[in-house]
Each structure stands twice: as C-alpha cells, then as structure tokens.
Motif scaffolding. Structure first.
Motif, PDB file in Angstrom:
ATOM      1  N   ARG A  14       0.837  -1.205   0.000  1.00  0.00           N
ATOM      2  CA  ARG A  14       0.000   0.000   0.000  1.00  0.00           C
ATOM      3  C   ARG A  14       0.873   1.258   0.000  1.00  0.00           C
ATOM      4  N   SER A  15       1.940   1.229   0.776  1.00  0.00           N
ATOM      5  CA  SER A  15       2.856   2.367   0.813  1.00  0.00           C
ATOM      6  C   SER A  15       3.508   2.576  -0.554  1.00  0.00           C
ATOM      7  N   GLY A  29      12.401  14.231 -13.518  1.00  0.00           N
ATOM      8  CA  GLY A  29      13.170  15.443 -13.259  1.00  0.00           C
ATOM      9  C   GLY A  29      12.338  16.622 -12.804  1.00  0.00           C
ATOM     10  N   ARG A  30      11.088  16.394 -12.470  1.00  0.00           N
ATOM     11  CA  ARG A  30      10.192  17.469 -12.007  1.00  0.00           C
ATOM     12  C   ARG A  30      10.300  17.559 -10.484  1.00  0.00           C
ATOM     13  N   MET A  31      11.405  18.125 -10.026  1.00  0.00           N
ATOM     14  CA  MET A  31      11.746  18.082  -8.613  1.00  0.00           C
ATOM     15  C   MET A  31      10.745  18.828  -7.736  1.00  0.00           C
ATOM     16  N   GLN A  32      10.311  20.001  -8.169  1.00  0.00           N
ATOM     17  CA  GLN A  32       9.365  20.761  -7.359  1.00  0.00           C
ATOM     18  C   GLN A  32       8.044  20.022  -7.215  1.00  0.00           C
ATOM     19  N   ASP A  33       7.576  19.442  -8.332  1.00  0.00           N
ATOM     20  CA  ASP A  33       6.325  18.680  -8.281  1.00  0.00           C
ATOM     21  C   ASP A  33       6.489  17.432  -7.411  1.00  0.00           C
ATOM     22  N   ALA A  34       7.648  16.783  -7.510  1.00  0.00           N
ATOM     23  CA  ALA A  34       7.891  15.601  -6.686  1.00  0.00           C
ATOM     24  C   ALA A  34       7.921  15.978  -5.208  1.00  0.00           C
ATOM     25  N   GLN A  35       8.547  17.109  -4.910  1.00  0.00           N
ATOM     26  CA  GLN A  35       8.602  17.572  -3.526  1.00  0.00           C
ATOM     27  C   GLN A  35       7.194  17.829  -2.993  1.00  0.00           C
ATOM     28  N   SER A  36       6.362  18.440  -3.803  1.00  0.00           N
ATOM     29  CA  SER A  36       4.973  18.696  -3.383  1.00  0.00           C
ATOM     30  C   SER A  36       4.218  17.390  -3.159  1.00  0.00           C
ATOM     31  N   ALA A  37       4.472  16.404  -4.036  1.00  0.00           N
ATOM     32  CA  ALA A  37       3.792  15.114  -3.903  1.00  0.00           C
ATOM     33  C   ALA A  37       4.204  14.417  -2.609  1.00  0.00           C
ATOM     34  N   TYR A  38       5.488  14.482  -2.273  1.00  0.00           N
ATOM     35  CA  TYR A  38       5.942  13.877  -1.017  1.00  0.00           C
ATOM     36  C   TYR A  38       5.340  14.611   0.189  1.00  0.00           C
ATOM     37  N   ASP A  39       5.279  15.945   0.107  1.00  0.00           N
ATOM     38  CA  ASP A  39       4.689  16.718   1.210  1.00  0.00           C
ATOM     39  C   ASP A  39       3.226  16.332   1.413  1.00  0.00           C
ATOM     40  N   GLU A  40       2.504  16.179   0.298  1.00  0.00           N
ATOM     41  CA  GLU A  40       1.097  15.795   0.398  1.00  0.00           C
ATOM     42  C   GLU A  40       0.944  14.414   1.046  1.00  0.00           C
ATOM     43  N   ARG A  41       1.815  13.491   0.653  1.00  0.00           N
ATOM     44  CA  ARG A  41       1.731  12.144   1.211  1.00  0.00           C
ATOM     45  C   ARG A  41       2.055  12.152   2.702  1.00  0.00           C
ATOM     46  N   LYS A  45      -0.120  10.574   5.526  1.00  0.00           N
ATOM     47  CA  LYS A  45       0.442   9.311   6.006  1.00  0.00           C
ATOM     48  C   LYS A  45       1.856   9.543   6.544  1.00  0.00           C
ATOM     49  N   PRO A  46       2.002  10.274   7.641  1.00  0.00           N
ATOM     50  CA  PRO A  46       3.340  10.591   8.159  1.00  0.00           C
ATOM     51  C   PRO A  46       4.091   9.381   8.690  1.00  0.00           C
ATOM     52  N   GLU A  47       3.406   8.262   8.855  1.00  0.00           N
ATOM     53  CA  GLU A  47       4.069   7.087   9.429  1.00  0.00           C
ATOM     54  C   GLU A  47       4.854   6.273   8.404  1.00  0.00           C
ATOM     55  N   ILE A  48       4.752   6.626   7.112  1.00  0.00           N
ATOM     56  CA  ILE A  48       5.440   5.852   6.071  1.00  0.00           C
ATOM     57  C   ILE A  48       6.910   6.267   6.011  1.00  0.00           C
ATOM     58  N   GLU A  67      17.752  21.895   3.437  1.00  0.00           N
ATOM     59  CA  GLU A  67      16.374  21.421   3.408  1.00  0.00           C
ATOM     60  C   GLU A  67      16.293  19.965   3.868  1.00  0.00           C
ATOM     61  N   ALA A  68      17.337  19.174   3.539  1.00  0.00           N
ATOM     62  CA  ALA A  68      17.373  17.785   4.007  1.00  0.00           C
ATOM     63  C   ALA A  68      17.450  17.734   5.532  1.00  0.00           C
ATOM     64  N   LEU A  69      18.207  18.666   6.106  1.00  0.00           N
ATOM     65  CA  LEU A  69      18.314  18.720   7.572  1.00  0.00           C
ATOM     66  C   LEU A  69      16.979  19.110   8.192  1.00  0.00           C
ATOM     67  N   GLN A  70      16.275  20.054   7.574  1.00  0.00           N
ATOM     68  CA  GLN A  70      14.967  20.447   8.068  1.00  0.00           C
ATOM     69  C   GLN A  70      13.981  19.275   7.996  1.00  0.00           C
ATOM     70  N   LEU A  71      14.073  18.499   6.911  1.00  0.00           N
ATOM     71  CA  LEU A  71      13.204  17.336   6.776  1.00  0.00           C
ATOM     72  C   LEU A  71      13.525  16.306   7.862  1.00  0.00           C
ATOM     73  N   ALA A  72      14.805  16.122   8.162  1.00  0.00           N
ATOM     74  CA  ALA A  72      15.203  15.190   9.214  1.00  0.00           C
ATOM     75  C   ALA A  72      14.631  15.612  10.561  1.00  0.00           C
ATOM     76  N   ASP A  73      14.618  16.907  10.811  1.00  0.00           N
ATOM     77  CA  ASP A  73      14.034  17.403  12.062  1.00  0.00           C
ATOM     78  C   ASP A  73      12.526  17.156  12.100  1.00  0.00           C
ATOM     79  N   ARG A  74      11.881  17.288  10.959  1.00  0.00           N
ATOM     80  CA  ARG A  74      10.451  16.974  10.893  1.00  0.00           C
ATOM     81  C   ARG A  74      10.213  15.496  11.184  1.00  0.00           C
ATOM     82  N   ALA A  75      11.093  14.638  10.660  1.00  0.00           N
ATOM     83  CA  ALA A  75      10.952  13.203  10.902  1.00  0.00           C
ATOM     84  C   ALA A  75      11.125  12.887  12.382  1.00  0.00           C
ATOM     85  N   ARG A  76      12.038  13.581  13.042  1.00  0.00           N
ATOM     86  CA  ARG A  76      12.238  13.347  14.475  1.00  0.00           C
ATOM     87  C   ARG A  76      10.989  13.725  15.263  1.00  0.00           C
TER      88      ARG A  76
END
Length: 379
Positions: A14-15, A29-41, A45-48, A67-76
């Motif tokens: 399912r994930s 190569g649509r990085m901005q769109d991919a980033q938005s898609a990950y944010d939406e997911r 579903k933050p547990e994935i 930005e990767a560091l900020q994402l890591a802090d969000r994961a924590r």
C-alpha cells in the motif's frame, strides 16, 4: 552513491502504491512537483518511513543539504528519538560537511537501533568523508552483514579505490553489479569497474598521488595531451602539433575534420597536418572517420551533442577539444583534450602544462580509454 531510500525500511504494498506518483515525478526530473507530492503524502500518512527516506534522497541528490536537515528534524518530530530519525539527521549533517556532528548523531542511532543497516551505511560514509577509511570499512561490513545491498558494496569499492586498493575495489564493484536489482544500478556499478581499472593503470600510486590529467583519464577515459607541469599554458598551435604527433604514432587516419563553435586559425593547420578536408557539420560522413573538433566543448549545443553521439554510436572517428574545464560538472563527450582549464566559459584559463605525447599515446591505447574499440581510419 548513498541511496538512503533504497534500504529495506517498511516494504508495504500500500505504501508503494501511495508513493508511485512522487517517484514518477522525481524520475521525470520534475523536482518541485515531486517535492509537493511527497509533502502531500506525509501530510496524510506521516508514518510511512519510505516516504521520508525517498523525500530525503530527493533533497540530498539535488544538493539541498539545509532542506534535508529540516526534513530530518520533521521526521524526528514524528518518530521521536529513533535510529531512523537520528540516521536522517546524521546523513543531512554529512551532506553539509559537518562531519563530527554527523558522526555523533549516527553513533546515537547505533545505540538506539544497532540492527538497522542504514545506520551503519551512513556511518561508513561519514567516516570516509572524515578521512577514517578503516572505520568506514568496518561500518560498511556491518551494514552489508545486516542487509546485503548494492549501494553498500559500491561505497565500499569507492573507499578501497581511494586507498589505492584497486583489486579489492574492483571485487566490491563486481559484487555491486551482481547484487543490482535495477538496470541503472548495474550500469552504474559497471562504470565504477571501468573507472577502477583505469586507476589501476597507475598502481601502486593512490588517486591522491596522481596528476590532474591522470585523474582526468581515470575518471573519464578521456586523454589530456598537455599533462606535464610547464612554465606556460600551451598555445593552440602547440596542442594541434601534439595531437598530430599522437595521431601519427597511433596510426590514426581521418577522412574529414569538422569544426564546431568559434573558428580558430590552428584549425586549418590541424586539417593540413592530418591531410583531411575541413568541412561543415552537414557534410558528416561517419564512414570517412570524422574528427569533430572545437576550441572547447559545447555541452548546450545540439549539433555538438548530436555529432559526438553519432561518432560514439558508430564507433568510428574522434571528438577533440583543445581545452576543457578541469571540473566539467556533467557528462564528458570529448575523447581527447588538449589542456585542462580553470574557470568556466570564456573566463577560463588554461593551466600551465607542457605536452606529453608519450603518456597520451599510452592512454589512448589503453583498453579503458573512451577510444577503446573505436575505428580510427576510414572504412
């Protein structure tokens, strides 16, 4: 090199389906769109964990360490003080060059979850960047024991190659090719094998002991004519004369010379020395064994890329640039380079080097050269 997202975190069907769109956008190569898609997911579903890992890898490979560091802090904030969240933060700190902090974070991850292969892989990478090869290899061995993975074998090969242990590095890359789950991974490992074999030409010297031109050949398979430190930068005329000398000694014969980009007087001298007519790109005849030449590579030029691609795919002819940036920052399409330069575009400066036709001849005849297997005389 380090694919955080490819480790076995939670292989849930399912994930996988939920991440399909974000993955597709990233591949396109649509990085901005991919980033938005990950944010939406993540909002739904933050547990994935796989989503966090893939999103992190997207930022990492794009050079967006902060930005990767900020994402890591969000994961924590979601997972708490877990091995996974510590690992993401440690990996982000590694990308930012904050290696002591990264190691400290990854050591915490080891304490919390010593059986997570990803922790040991990232610890090995951070130790390598810090210059501790022995610790890096030990960590990578532990990672591979926990989860056999092509990326771990590839990283192990890179550590060994940097240490000058070329045969051991080649074995690691061969293992990575055999363990590859996708064609891209296999092709990547095979490129590393070819690179390692070129480095092996200079054994027992380590990569750090090689000249810039030798490293250029080892990394790209492209040959530099002016490779010996000298008092002045070589002129166009000197480079053309050296190319002609190497061509004669290697028994190359060209049926036409195709000039691209800005004209330079030595182009006529090159055609004269080779006994081949100077023609326009429209007159390309691969059967004639063309020499495509330019003052410097033209990576944004469709004609340059098209001709270089035809020469390579037809396996006949050669692409020659009188000068080439020492840090290309992209795919190298040039088979022979006159001299490496510092700087970019028209602000580049040729390095002070003298021609070394003997070394160039040895390299063009190497089985690892870009020219290996290339026909270099008319049909």
């Amino acid at each position: 090199m380090r694919t955080t997202a490819s480790y076995d975190l939670f292989p849930d069907a399912r994930s996988e389906r939920a991440l399909a769109r974000a993955r597709w956008l990233a591949r396109e190569g649509r990085m901005q769109d991919a980033q938005s898609a990950y944010d939406e997911r993540l909002a739904t579903k933050p547990e994935i964990k796989a989503c966090w890992a893939e999103y992190f890898e997207l930022l990492r490979t794009s050079g967006r360490g902060e930005e990767a560091l900020q994402l890591a802090d969000r994961a924590r904030a979601v997972f708490g003080e877990t091995g996974f969240s510590y690992t993401l933060r440690g990996a982000a700190l590694t990308e930012l060059g904050r290696y002591p902090e990264a190691l400290a974070e990854l050591e915490r991850a080891v304490e919390v979850d010593p059986d997570l292969a990803l922790v040991w892989h990232e610890l090995g990478y951070a130790a390598w960047k810090l210059g501790d090869r022995n610790r890096a290899l030990l960590a990578l061995d532990r990672a591979f024991a926990l989860e056999p993975h092509t990326d771990t074998l590839k990283l192990r090969g890179q550590v060994l190659r940097e240490a000058g242990r070329y045969q051991a590095a080649e074995v690691a890359f061969e293992g990575a090719a055999q363990a590859a789950e996708h064609a891209e991974q296999r092709a990547d490992a095979e490129r590393e094998i070819a690179t390692t074999r070129r480095y092996g030409v200079y054994a027992p010297r380590r990569p750090d002991d090689l000249s810039a031109a030798e490293r250029w050949f080892a990394d790209t398979g492209s040959v530099v004519l002016a490779s010996t430190p000298g008092p002045v930068a070589p002129s166009d005329e000197t480079i053309v004369a050296t190319f002609s000398e190497v061509a004669a000694n290697a028994a190359w014969q060209f049926g036409q010379v195709i000039l691209l980009g800005p004209e330079f007087p030595a182009a006529n001298d090159l055609a004269y020395r080779l006994g081949a007519p100077l023609v326009t790109p429209a007159a390309l005849d691969t059967a004639a064994c063309p020499l495509v030449v330019a003052l410097r590579p033209l990576p944004a030029d469709r004609t340059w890329n098209g001709l270089a691609g035809k020469v390579t795919s037809a396996q006949i002819g050669l692409v020659f640039a009188l000068e080439h940036p020492g840090d290309p920052g992209g795919t190298v399409t040039t088979d022979v380079v006159g001299v490496l330069t510092d700087g970019v575009e028209r602000q580049c400066k040729r390095r002070e080097r003298a021609p070394n036709p003997a070394q160039a001849l040895t390299e063009v005849q190497s089985p690892g050269a870009r020219l290996a297997g290339r026909r270099l005389r008319p049909n």
